[in-house]
Design a protein around this motif. Structure first.
Motif, PDB file in Angstrom:
ATOM      1  N   ASN A   1       0.798  -1.269   0.109  1.00 12.31           N
ATOM      2  CA  ASN A   1       0.044   0.011  -0.023  1.00 12.31           C
ATOM      3  C   ASN A   1       0.829   1.169   0.097  1.00 12.31           C
ATOM      4  O   ASN A   1       1.971   1.429   0.515  1.00 12.31           O
ATOM      5  CB  ASN A   1      -0.980  -0.037   1.322  1.00 12.31           C
ATOM      6  N   HIS A   2       0.319   2.172  -0.577  1.00 12.17           N
ATOM      7  CA  HIS A   2       1.231   3.702  -0.829  1.00 12.17           C
ATOM      8  C   HIS A   2       2.384   3.475  -1.331  1.00 12.17           C
ATOM      9  O   HIS A   2       3.457   4.132  -0.796  1.00 12.17           O
ATOM     10  CB  HIS A   2       1.178   4.179   0.544  1.00 12.17           C
ATOM     11  N   SER A   3       2.829   2.602  -2.193  1.00 12.51           N
ATOM     12  CA  SER A   3       4.144   2.570  -2.751  1.00 12.51           C
ATOM     13  C   SER A   3       4.033   2.838  -4.307  1.00 12.51           C
ATOM     14  O   SER A   3       3.015   2.470  -4.869  1.00 12.51           O
ATOM     15  CB  SER A   3       4.704   1.020  -2.307  1.00 12.51           C
TER      16      SER A   3
ATOM     17  N   ALA B   1       0.350   6.720   5.348  1.00 12.02           N
ATOM     18  CA  ALA B   1      -0.755   6.514   4.916  1.00 12.02           C
ATOM     19  C   ALA B   1      -1.411   8.080   4.283  1.00 12.02           C
ATOM     20  O   ALA B   1      -2.251   7.857   3.189  1.00 12.02           O
ATOM     21  CB  ALA B   1      -1.846   6.184   5.990  1.00 12.02           C
ATOM     22  N   LYS B   2      -0.767   9.077   4.693  1.00  7.69           N
ATOM     23  CA  LYS B   2      -1.052  10.136   4.053  1.00  7.69           C
ATOM     24  C   LYS B   2      -0.597  10.726   2.765  1.00  7.69           C
ATOM     25  O   LYS B   2      -0.729  11.754   2.126  1.00  7.69           O
ATOM     26  CB  LYS B   2      -0.761  11.372   5.051  1.00  7.69           C
ATOM     27  N   GLY B   3       0.445   9.858   2.417  1.00  8.23           N
ATOM     28  CA  GLY B   3       1.148  10.078   1.128  1.00  8.23           C
ATOM     29  C   GLY B   3       2.051  11.262   1.231  1.00  8.23           C
ATOM     30  O   GLY B   3       2.333  11.594   0.093  1.00  8.23           O
ATOM     31  N   GLN B   4       2.711  11.726   2.233  1.00  7.49           N
ATOM     32  CA  GLN B   4       3.376  12.819   2.512  1.00  7.49           C
ATOM     33  C   GLN B   4       4.814  12.505   2.775  1.00  7.49           C
ATOM     34  O   GLN B   4       5.618  13.159   2.566  1.00  7.49           O
ATOM     35  CB  GLN B   4       2.787  13.769   3.537  1.00  7.49           C
ATOM     36  N   LYS B   5       5.026  11.570   3.539  1.00  8.18           N
ATOM     37  CA  LYS B   5       6.329  11.063   4.015  1.00  8.18           C
ATOM     38  C   LYS B   5       6.819   9.766   3.588  1.00  8.18           C
ATOM     39  O   LYS B   5       6.077   8.728   3.455  1.00  8.18           O
ATOM     40  CB  LYS B   5       6.216  10.889   5.514  1.00  8.18           C
TER      41      LYS B   5
ATOM     42  N   PRO C   1      10.230  14.068   4.372  1.00  6.74           N
ATOM     43  CA  PRO C   1       8.850  14.368   3.505  1.00  6.74           C
ATOM     44  C   PRO C   1       9.431  14.052   2.193  1.00  6.74           C
ATOM     45  O   PRO C   1      10.468  14.153   1.603  1.00  6.74           O
ATOM     46  CB  PRO C   1       9.066  16.086   3.877  1.00  6.74           C
ATOM     47  N   ALA C   2       8.269  13.617   1.440  1.00  6.47           N
ATOM     48  CA  ALA C   2       8.466  13.318  -0.041  1.00  6.47           C
ATOM     49  C   ALA C   2       8.282  14.887  -0.846  1.00  6.47           C
ATOM     50  O   ALA C   2       7.454  15.074  -1.456  1.00  6.47           O
ATOM     51  CB  ALA C   2       7.218  12.495  -0.312  1.00  6.47           C
ATOM     52  N   THR C   3       9.479  15.556  -0.784  1.00  2.54           N
ATOM     53  CA  THR C   3       9.389  16.614  -1.212  1.00  2.54           C
ATOM     54  C   THR C   3      10.332  17.073  -2.354  1.00  2.54           C
ATOM     55  O   THR C   3      11.418  16.240  -2.153  1.00  2.54           O
ATOM     56  CB  THR C   3       9.539  17.887  -0.271  1.00  2.54           C
ATOM     57  N   ALA C   4      10.384  18.052  -2.981  1.00  2.00           N
ATOM     58  CA  ALA C   4      11.478  18.318  -4.142  1.00  2.00           C
ATOM     59  C   ALA C   4      12.808  18.503  -3.141  1.00  2.00           C
ATOM     60  O   ALA C   4      13.913  18.158  -3.948  1.00  2.00           O
ATOM     61  CB  ALA C   4      11.281  19.583  -4.981  1.00  2.00           C
ATOM     62  N   GLU C   5      12.623  19.141  -2.018  1.00  5.53           N
ATOM     63  CA  GLU C   5      14.240  19.268  -1.506  1.00  5.53           C
ATOM     64  C   GLU C   5      14.857  17.831  -0.963  1.00  5.53           C
ATOM     65  O   GLU C   5      15.941  17.601  -1.216  1.00  5.53           O
ATOM     66  CB  GLU C   5      13.952  20.101  -0.102  1.00  5.53           C
ATOM     67  N   THR C   6      13.890  17.139  -0.613  1.00  2.00           N
ATOM     68  CA  THR C   6      14.292  15.647  -0.486  1.00  2.00           C
ATOM     69  C   THR C   6      14.994  14.760  -1.555  1.00  2.00           C
ATOM     70  O   THR C   6      16.109  14.239  -1.695  1.00  2.00           O
ATOM     71  CB  THR C   6      13.067  14.707   0.326  1.00  2.00           C
ATOM     72  N   PHE C   7      14.286  14.858  -2.579  1.00  3.22           N
ATOM     73  CA  PHE C   7      14.804  14.197  -3.783  1.00  3.22           C
ATOM     74  C   PHE C   7      16.180  15.223  -4.238  1.00  3.22           C
ATOM     75  O   PHE C   7      16.943  14.401  -4.720  1.00  3.22           O
ATOM     76  CB  PHE C   7      13.627  14.526  -5.147  1.00  3.22           C
ATOM     77  N   ALA C   8      16.286  16.319  -4.279  1.00  2.00           N
ATOM     78  CA  ALA C   8      17.207  17.100  -4.582  1.00  2.00           C
ATOM     79  C   ALA C   8      18.567  16.398  -3.672  1.00  2.00           C
ATOM     80  O   ALA C   8      19.705  16.477  -4.411  1.00  2.00           O
ATOM     81  CB  ALA C   8      17.155  18.482  -4.499  1.00  2.00           C
ATOM     82  N   ALA C   9      18.273  16.382  -2.410  1.00  2.00           N
ATOM     83  CA  ALA C   9      19.635  16.089  -1.632  1.00  2.00           C
ATOM     84  C   ALA C   9      19.843  14.550  -1.921  1.00  2.00           C
ATOM     85  O   ALA C   9      21.124  14.279  -1.987  1.00  2.00           O
ATOM     86  CB  ALA C   9      18.918  16.017  -0.156  1.00  2.00           C
TER      87      ALA C   9
END
Ligand SMILES: Cc1cc2nc3c(=O)[nH]c(=O)nc-3n(C[C@H](O)[C@H](O)[C@H](O)COP(=O)(O)OP(=O)(O)OC[C@H]3O[C@@H](n4cnc5c(N)ncnc54)[C@H](O)[C@@H]3O)c2cc1C
Length: 296
Positions: free
Chosen positions: A176-178, A206-210, A239-247
């Motif tokens: 789930n959520h993958s 479950a919130k799809g954010q982290k 957090p599943a954010t652009a900053e995390t992906f960039a790091a």
């Protein structure tokens, strides 16, 4: 091309005993899209070629949401993306299968053959690593398993011993959520070898954010397909954010040690590794959030 004997095995045991008897001089054939080219160009030699496409275990594709996917090693690519359930559960596998050559190649070429050919630039292997696939092998000493991440040992080399074949690839059930994604960079639109390829798999809360869990793997930046185990582990809890992906992308560019060749310099590949990690993470997260993202 030099003459060789051609035999078709009906069972795994028959294939194993034919191959074990001839050792280095025998070769397995599935789609033949690598093997025939290599035999014709004298890059490999064989006295015996054993076709394994008539073995039911190797041509079966079994999927259920609870058990996951059991993909026979000789199943051609088109059967993967034409299966709606499999395509929905394993989108990165579809991303890979849809870009291996054109559709003529995909009607013959198998993911098993792509793995056993063990090119550092193979388009399916990063996805197999990202999905944490278990490879089932059969040989003269019996059956054993090895993780896709440990299968390749050097360019064109792998863990298979004398007389041993890959029988099945086992994908864990869709969590789930993958979500997952594979992208490669090539200088033109189709039919080329990856300058760099990248696969990402993520599981979100479950919130799809982290991001709770992640796996990353690259192609064409090392002598074997490269799992980015530590960088993926660092994503947990972020957090599943652009900053995390960039790091993660910056860390990937630092971690790889590619070579320079006619497809690109080492610096260019380091740059591409970062770009593709960022993009595949973003798409994997979107897919984990239930969005449809078509890559090809
Ligand atoms: C025009 C063209 C375009 C291509 N484009 C791409 C591309 O974009 N991306 C990419 O990654 N590849 C590409 N390829 C390479 C090739 O199509 C893939 O690697 C393909 O997936 C190989 O699968 P196959 O079933 O044809 O393998 P085969 O050629 O039958 O086998 C490949 C190798 O693995 C061994 N082998 C196969 N199956 C087993 C098994 N079950 N157990 C043990 N050993 C085994 C064989 O002995 C051989 O050494 C291309 C090839 C061509 C000709």
């Amino acid at each position: 091309m030099k003459d060789f004997e051609f035999l078709s095995a009906a069972t795994v045991d028959e294939a194993v005993s034919l191959l074990a008897a001839r050792g280095e001089r025998a070769r397995v054939l599935t789609g033949g899209t690598d093997l025939i080219v290599q035999l014709r160009e004298g890059l490999r030699e064989a006295d015996l070629v054993v076709d394994i496409k008539k073995i039911p275990e190797l041509t079966s594709l079994e999927y259920s949401p609870a058990a996951g996917l059991k993909l026979g090693a000789a199943v051609p690519c088109y059967r993967i993306y034409e299966n709606a359930e499999v395509a929905a559960a394993y989108p990165a596998l579809v991303d890979s299968a849809k870009i291996i050559g054109g559709w003529q190649i995909q009607s013959r070429a198998s993911v098993g053959g792509n793995l056993c050919n063990s090119s550092p630039a193979a388009d399916s292997i990063p996805s197999l690593i990202a999905y944490d696939v278990t490879c089932h092998l059969a040989g003269p000493q019996g059956r054993r398993t090895v993780k896709a991440a440990e299968f390749c040992t050097a360019p064109g080399k792998n863990v298979l011993g004398r007389g041993e074949i890959l029988s099945t690839l086992e994908f864990p059930p869709h969590a789930n959520h993958s979500g997952a994604c594979y992208l490669r960079f090539i200088p033109r639109n189709e039919m080329d070898i990856a300058v760099v390829g990248a696969a990402a798999w993520v599981q979100l809360d479950a919130k799809g954010q982290k991001i709770e869990k992640a796996r990353l793997a690259l192609a064409a930046v090392a002598p074997t397909p490269l799992p980015l185990t530590a960088i993926a582990a660092d994503l947990a809890g972020k957090p599943a954010t652009a900053e995390t992906f960039a790091a993660a992308a910056a860390a990937a560019s630092q971690a790889v040690k590619p070579i320079s060749d006619k497809r690109g310099t080492a610096d260019y590949r380091r740059h591409l590794a970062g770009v593709l990690v960022k993009r595949t993470l973003a798409i994997a997260v979107e897919r984990a959030q239930g969005k449809t993202v078509v890559t090809h």
